[in-house]
Scaffold this motif. Structure first.
Motif, PDB file in Angstrom:
ATOM      1  N   MET A  62      10.109 -55.531 -20.536  1.00  0.00           N
ATOM      2  CA  MET A  62       9.052 -55.765 -19.548  1.00  0.00           C
ATOM      3  C   MET A  62       9.476 -55.210 -18.186  1.00  0.00           C
ATOM      4  O   MET A  62       9.882 -55.936 -17.272  1.00  0.00           O
ATOM      5  CB  MET A  62       8.728 -57.255 -19.443  1.00  0.00           C
ATOM      6  N   TRP A  63       9.403 -53.882 -18.071  1.00  0.00           N
ATOM      7  CA  TRP A  63       9.654 -53.262 -16.780  1.00  0.00           C
ATOM      8  C   TRP A  63       8.796 -52.017 -16.656  1.00  0.00           C
ATOM      9  O   TRP A  63       8.375 -51.425 -17.641  1.00  0.00           O
ATOM     10  CB  TRP A  63      11.128 -52.970 -16.545  1.00  0.00           C
ATOM     11  N   THR A  64       8.557 -51.595 -15.404  1.00  0.00           N
ATOM     12  CA  THR A  64       7.615 -50.498 -15.181  1.00  0.00           C
ATOM     13  C   THR A  64       8.159 -49.153 -15.638  1.00  0.00           C
ATOM     14  O   THR A  64       7.387 -48.222 -15.855  1.00  0.00           O
ATOM     15  CB  THR A  64       7.232 -50.406 -13.692  1.00  0.00           C
ATOM     16  N   ARG A  65       9.462 -49.018 -15.798  1.00  0.00           N
ATOM     17  CA  ARG A  65       9.986 -47.737 -16.270  1.00  0.00           C
ATOM     18  C   ARG A  65       9.513 -47.442 -17.685  1.00  0.00           C
ATOM     19  O   ARG A  65       9.466 -46.291 -18.112  1.00  0.00           O
ATOM     20  CB  ARG A  65      11.506 -47.685 -16.154  1.00  0.00           C
ATOM     21  N   GLY A  66       9.142 -48.508 -18.448  1.00  0.00           N
ATOM     22  CA  GLY A  66       8.570 -48.293 -19.760  1.00  0.00           C
ATOM     23  C   GLY A  66       7.213 -47.602 -19.709  1.00  0.00           C
ATOM     24  O   GLY A  66       6.798 -46.969 -20.674  1.00  0.00           O
ATOM     25  N   CYS A  67       6.524 -47.740 -18.585  1.00  0.00           N
ATOM     26  CA  CYS A  67       5.220 -47.085 -18.425  1.00  0.00           C
ATOM     27  C   CYS A  67       5.372 -45.580 -18.246  1.00  0.00           C
ATOM     28  O   CYS A  67       4.459 -44.819 -18.581  1.00  0.00           O
ATOM     29  CB  CYS A  67       4.472 -47.652 -17.224  1.00  0.00           C
ATOM     30  N   PHE A  68       6.503 -45.152 -17.706  1.00  0.00           N
ATOM     31  CA  PHE A  68       6.694 -43.754 -17.331  1.00  0.00           C
ATOM     32  C   PHE A  68       7.744 -43.024 -18.164  1.00  0.00           C
ATOM     33  O   PHE A  68       7.595 -41.831 -18.427  1.00  0.00           O
ATOM     34  CB  PHE A  68       7.108 -43.659 -15.854  1.00  0.00           C
ATOM     35  N   TYR A  69       8.802 -43.718 -18.570  1.00  0.00           N
ATOM     36  CA  TYR A  69       9.980 -43.019 -19.066  1.00  0.00           C
ATOM     37  C   TYR A  69      10.420 -43.360 -20.488  1.00  0.00           C
ATOM     38  O   TYR A  69      11.141 -42.572 -21.090  1.00  0.00           O
ATOM     39  CB  TYR A  69      11.178 -43.303 -18.146  1.00  0.00           C
ATOM     40  N   GLU A  70      10.056 -44.520 -21.028  1.00  0.00           N
ATOM     41  CA  GLU A  70      10.651 -44.969 -22.281  1.00  0.00           C
ATOM     42  C   GLU A  70       9.593 -45.244 -23.346  1.00  0.00           C
ATOM     43  O   GLU A  70       8.688 -46.048 -23.136  1.00  0.00           O
ATOM     44  CB  GLU A  70      11.495 -46.231 -22.052  1.00  0.00           C
ATOM     45  N   MET A  71       9.723 -44.578 -24.471  1.00  0.00           N
ATOM     46  CA  MET A  71       8.815 -44.775 -25.593  1.00  0.00           C
ATOM     47  C   MET A  71       9.307 -45.943 -26.453  1.00  0.00           C
ATOM     48  O   MET A  71      10.494 -46.047 -26.756  1.00  0.00           O
ATOM     49  CB  MET A  71       8.741 -43.500 -26.434  1.00  0.00           C
ATOM     50  N   GLU A  72       8.384 -46.825 -26.828  1.00  0.00           N
ATOM     51  CA  GLU A  72       8.722 -48.046 -27.560  1.00  0.00           C
ATOM     52  C   GLU A  72       7.773 -48.247 -28.733  1.00  0.00           C
ATOM     53  O   GLU A  72       6.701 -47.630 -28.804  1.00  0.00           O
ATOM     54  CB  GLU A  72       8.605 -49.271 -26.628  1.00  0.00           C
ATOM     55  N   THR A  73       8.163 -49.144 -29.631  1.00  0.00           N
ATOM     56  CA  THR A  73       7.237 -49.660 -30.641  1.00  0.00           C
ATOM     57  C   THR A  73       7.289 -51.180 -30.614  1.00  0.00           C
ATOM     58  O   THR A  73       8.339 -51.781 -30.347  1.00  0.00           O
ATOM     59  CB  THR A  73       7.579 -49.157 -32.060  1.00  0.00           C
ATOM     60  N   GLU A  74       6.156 -51.788 -30.893  1.00  0.00           N
ATOM     61  CA  GLU A  74       6.012 -53.250 -30.849  1.00  0.00           C
ATOM     62  C   GLU A  74       5.074 -53.674 -31.967  1.00  0.00           C
ATOM     63  O   GLU A  74       4.197 -52.913 -32.377  1.00  0.00           O
ATOM     64  CB  GLU A  74       5.429 -53.669 -29.501  1.00  0.00           C
ATOM     65  N   VAL A  75       5.288 -54.878 -32.478  1.00  0.00           N
ATOM     66  CA  VAL A  75       4.320 -55.464 -33.405  1.00  0.00           C
ATOM     67  C   VAL A  75       3.769 -56.741 -32.783  1.00  0.00           C
ATOM     68  O   VAL A  75       4.483 -57.489 -32.100  1.00  0.00           O
ATOM     69  CB  VAL A  75       4.917 -55.760 -34.797  1.00  0.00           C
ATOM     70  N   PHE A  76       2.485 -56.969 -33.016  1.00  0.00           N
ATOM     71  CA  PHE A  76       1.786 -58.165 -32.541  1.00  0.00           C
ATOM     72  C   PHE A  76       1.409 -58.982 -33.772  1.00  0.00           C
ATOM     73  O   PHE A  76       0.759 -58.461 -34.696  1.00  0.00           O
ATOM     74  CB  PHE A  76       0.554 -57.780 -31.737  1.00  0.00           C
ATOM     75  N   ILE A  77       1.800 -60.248 -33.775  1.00  0.00           N
ATOM     76  CA  ILE A  77       1.725 -61.059 -34.991  1.00  0.00           C
ATOM     77  C   ILE A  77       0.900 -62.310 -34.749  1.00  0.00           C
ATOM     78  O   ILE A  77       1.185 -63.088 -33.825  1.00  0.00           O
ATOM     79  CB  ILE A  77       3.145 -61.480 -35.451  1.00  0.00           C
ATOM     80  N   PHE A  78      -0.105 -62.517 -35.582  1.00  0.00           N
ATOM     81  CA  PHE A  78      -0.808 -63.792 -35.628  1.00  0.00           C
ATOM     82  C   PHE A  78      -0.171 -64.631 -36.734  1.00  0.00           C
ATOM     83  O   PHE A  78      -0.393 -64.403 -37.922  1.00  0.00           O
ATOM     84  CB  PHE A  78      -2.296 -63.588 -35.923  1.00  0.00           C
ATOM     85  N   SER A  79       0.676 -65.581 -36.347  1.00  0.00           N
ATOM     86  CA  SER A  79       1.333 -66.445 -37.325  1.00  0.00           C
ATOM     87  C   SER A  79       1.923 -67.651 -36.605  1.00  0.00           C
ATOM     88  O   SER A  79       2.833 -67.507 -35.781  1.00  0.00           O
ATOM     89  CB  SER A  79       2.456 -65.693 -38.069  1.00  0.00           C
ATOM     90  N   LYS A  80       1.415 -68.838 -36.902  1.00  0.00           N
ATOM     91  CA  LYS A  80       1.946 -70.043 -36.285  1.00  0.00           C
ATOM     92  C   LYS A  80       3.363 -70.325 -36.763  1.00  0.00           C
ATOM     93  O   LYS A  80       4.210 -70.785 -35.985  1.00  0.00           O
ATOM     94  CB  LYS A  80       1.029 -71.228 -36.593  1.00  0.00           C
ATOM     95  N   ALA A  81       3.643 -70.014 -38.025  1.00  0.00           N
ATOM     96  CA  ALA A  81       4.989 -70.262 -38.563  1.00  0.00           C
ATOM     97  C   ALA A  81       6.015 -69.379 -37.874  1.00  0.00           C
ATOM     98  O   ALA A  81       7.104 -69.839 -37.488  1.00  0.00           O
ATOM     99  CB  ALA A  81       5.007 -70.020 -40.071  1.00  0.00           C
ATOM    100  N   PHE A  82       5.685 -68.107 -37.675  1.00  0.00           N
ATOM    101  CA  PHE A  82       6.619 -67.202 -37.014  1.00  0.00           C
ATOM    102  C   PHE A  82       6.752 -67.539 -35.528  1.00  0.00           C
ATOM    103  O   PHE A  82       7.853 -67.510 -34.968  1.00  0.00           O
ATOM    104  CB  PHE A  82       6.155 -65.756 -37.185  1.00  0.00           C
ATOM    105  N   ALA A  83       5.628 -67.883 -34.885  1.00  0.00           N
ATOM    106  CA  ALA A  83       5.676 -68.265 -33.475  1.00  0.00           C
ATOM    107  C   ALA A  83       6.563 -69.487 -33.275  1.00  0.00           C
ATOM    108  O   ALA A  83       7.329 -69.570 -32.298  1.00  0.00           O
ATOM    109  CB  ALA A  83       4.264 -68.549 -32.964  1.00  0.00           C
TER     110      ALA A  83
END
Length: 564
Positions: free
Chosen positions: A502-523
């Motif tokens: 969670m930083w602004t350099r990720g907007c300009f300089y760093e490529m990432e991958t993320e997964v978004f999960i709907f799961s109460k058990a995992f949360a």
């Protein structure tokens, strides 16, 4: 202008909620996925080995850093993967960021001798205990794993390790079953490098192990990694294929150069390296400028040799792909047909064996548009009860500070864990981090911010109360746990996990991958992890004054993190 950029790029109408994103074509949630939180190094290696041993077609790996000092890293790259490739005829493809490789080469050339002369008995005992902990994974290797053989020797410098990797691969893996490509791209408009910060391991396009770790979780680090299976794994595979194609040798004089420097005439025909012609690799191209004797197992490169390698490496890195944005849309892409590998369906392994998951790759560019940040902002803006965030590297964007302020005004509980200069390996960014935390607390004083600290600092607060003054080093202090986890949980049902910081350099300089999960058990599992790590490794900031304590200044910026 930060204010205008924030208002224009991350305005509320441009940051839809997770429920809205489920109906969107840009981010598709797939159903009936399996997910497991890998709680420690032992769970990680068990899951990794089982996935690798069951692979029948491909193992694709994206790395940002490689740590040759870690025996588990060496075991996977030098013993496990060559064994699987040879036994199951599996294609190994590794993509590593070139910019970080250059940095590690420079570090190797300038590295101070790390001998143990003059080390105190207490520190010597701590080092020996860590070495034992690093090797403890051997007790957790599943049946069918190869022995710990090529990985026996540690490597302080990155160059000797890469030489060893190429020597092992070329001598043990059938030709054309191993390829290495370096990620080296630039923003099309501003021409600055785009870093590939993605960390993932994809097995036959059916299983994925990903998260914050560079190949494996390192001892004395706090990280967050997950094991995925299902449709979301296919999305990871398509993304890897697209990025692999981008990292293909450019249409230039070097295009299609094999390991002997002869033109093949085919764009993608890049042969694996021969140890006798080992050289600098750019997008899988071998330049035979440095010869290595396969019989030489001493790995005794001098600092002068490494420095010369760094200098020559810089002179050959000329192939760069200019990008303004990257697309993961693989319509029309000629994907390989993957054989079905065995995926463990044991209910005891999966945290949730039927959940909705969306995959998102960010496309950093000079416009500063981060699709991952946009989705997390949308989730924060529509939160109802609770938000927990754990961010190893962090510099809170203004848009996030404003969103969290609004959330607390609605009565939402917000807790955040971040690193401090006493535990983080990126000391230079710590001042900016705590200045951003200070701005966050000014806008949202109800947010709880917990900071990693030394055990003596944590004990002092517990003895004297949360309002007591903070203290620095004490005699006998050891380094605190380095926080490298990156995850968010909202309303105990929606989570975000991956390589994203969670930083602004990720907007300009760093490529990432993320997964978004709907799961109460995992949360629930992630929230338990958060509370455990918060209690054991952090202290709570009490107002703006505490932020100043953690802001390094002057020479303090350049000191080694933690006690020397």
């Amino acid at each position: 202008d930060i204010q205008n950029w924030t208002n224009n790029t991350y305005s509320p109408e441009k940051c839809p909620s997770p429920r809205e994103m489920m109906q969107s074509k840009s981010t598709q949630y797939s159903m009936d996925n399996c997910i497991a939180l890998l709680s420690d190094r032992h769970e990680y290696i068990t899951a990794y080995c089982n996935a690798a041993l069951s692979s029948r077609c491909t193992i694709d790996i994206t790395l940002c850093y490689v740590f040759g000092f870690d025996p588990l890293t060496r075991y996977i790259l030098l013993d496990l993967l060559p064994f699987v490739a040879r036994k199951n005829n599996v294609q190994l493809r590794i993509m590593c960021d070139l910019m970080t490789m250059e940095s590690m080469l420079l570090k190797s050339a300038l590295q101070i001798d790390g001998s143990k002369k003059g080390t105190s008995s207490a520190k010597q005992m701590a080092l020996e205990a860590m070495e034992q902990e690093q090797m403890a994974f051997m007790k957790h290797l599943p049946e069918g794993c190869p022995p710990f053989f090529h990985a026996r020797d540690p490597y302080k410098g990155i160059l000797p390790f890469w030489r060893k990797l190429y020597s092992v691969m070329s001598s043990t893996v059938p030709k054309n079953l191993f390829q290495l490509r370096w990620w080296c791209t630039r923003d099309a408009r501003m021409k600055y490098p785009i870093k590939n910060h993605i960390k993932c391991n994809i097995f036959d396009g059916h299983q994925v192990i990903c998260g914050g770790s560079n190949l494996v979780p390192v001892v004395a680090n706090i990280d967050c990694d997950i094991h995925l299976a299902g449709n979301v794994a296919e999305q990871y595979q398509r993304s890897f294929n697209d990025l692999w194609s981008i990292a293909t040798p450019a249409e230039a004089d070097h295009c299609g150069v094999d390991s002997l420097g002869k033109s093949t005439g085919e764009k993608n025909d890049v042969a694996p390296a021969d140890p006798a012609t080992f050289g600098k690799i750019v997008y899988g191209i071998v330049s035979p400028a440095v010869a290595v004797d396969p019989a030489d197992t001493k790995n005794t490169s001098t600092k002068d040799e490494i420095a010369a390698e760094v200098k020559s490496l810089a002179s050959v890195i000329t192939l760069e792909t200019e990008i303004s944005s990257l697309s993961v849309d693989s319509s029309g892409h000629d994907d390989r047909q993957y054989e079905t590998s065995s995926v463990s369906s044991a209910s005891s392994h999966w945290t949730d064996d039927s959940c909705d998951i969306a995959f998102q790759q960010s496309c950093p560019n000079s416009d500063g548009d981060d699709a991952i940040l946009r989705q997390i902002l949308g989730a924060v803006a529509t939160s109802k009860t609770s938000i927990v965030m754990c961010m190893g590297h962090c510099n809170v964007p203004l848009a996030m500070s404003k969103a969290l302020a609004c959330a607390t005004e609605r009565g939402v509980s917000v807790k955040i864990i971040v690193n401090s200069m006493y535990t983080c390996d990126l000391r230079g960014g710590q001042r900016d981090l705590f200045l951003s935390i200070k701005e966050l607390l000014r806008l949202a004083p109800k947010v709880e911010v917990h900071v990693t600290a030394l055990s003596s600092q944590i004990d002092h607060r517990r003895r004297n109360g949360d309002s007591s003054p903070l203290v620095g080093y004490e005699e006998g202090d050891s380094k605190g746990m380095f926080l490298h986890s990156k995850y968010v949980v909202i309303d105990s049902e929606w989570s975000a996990v991956g390589s994203w910081n969670m930083w602004t350099r990720g907007c300009f300089y760093e490529m990432e991958t993320e997964v978004f999960i709907f799961s109460k058990a995992f949360a629930r599992k992630l929230e338990e992890k958060f509370e455990s790590e918060r209690s054991a490794n952090t202290l709570k900031l009490n107002g703006l004054g505490d932020c100043d304590f953690f802001c390094p200044r002057g020479c303090c910026l350049c000191k080694q993190f933690g006690p020397i």
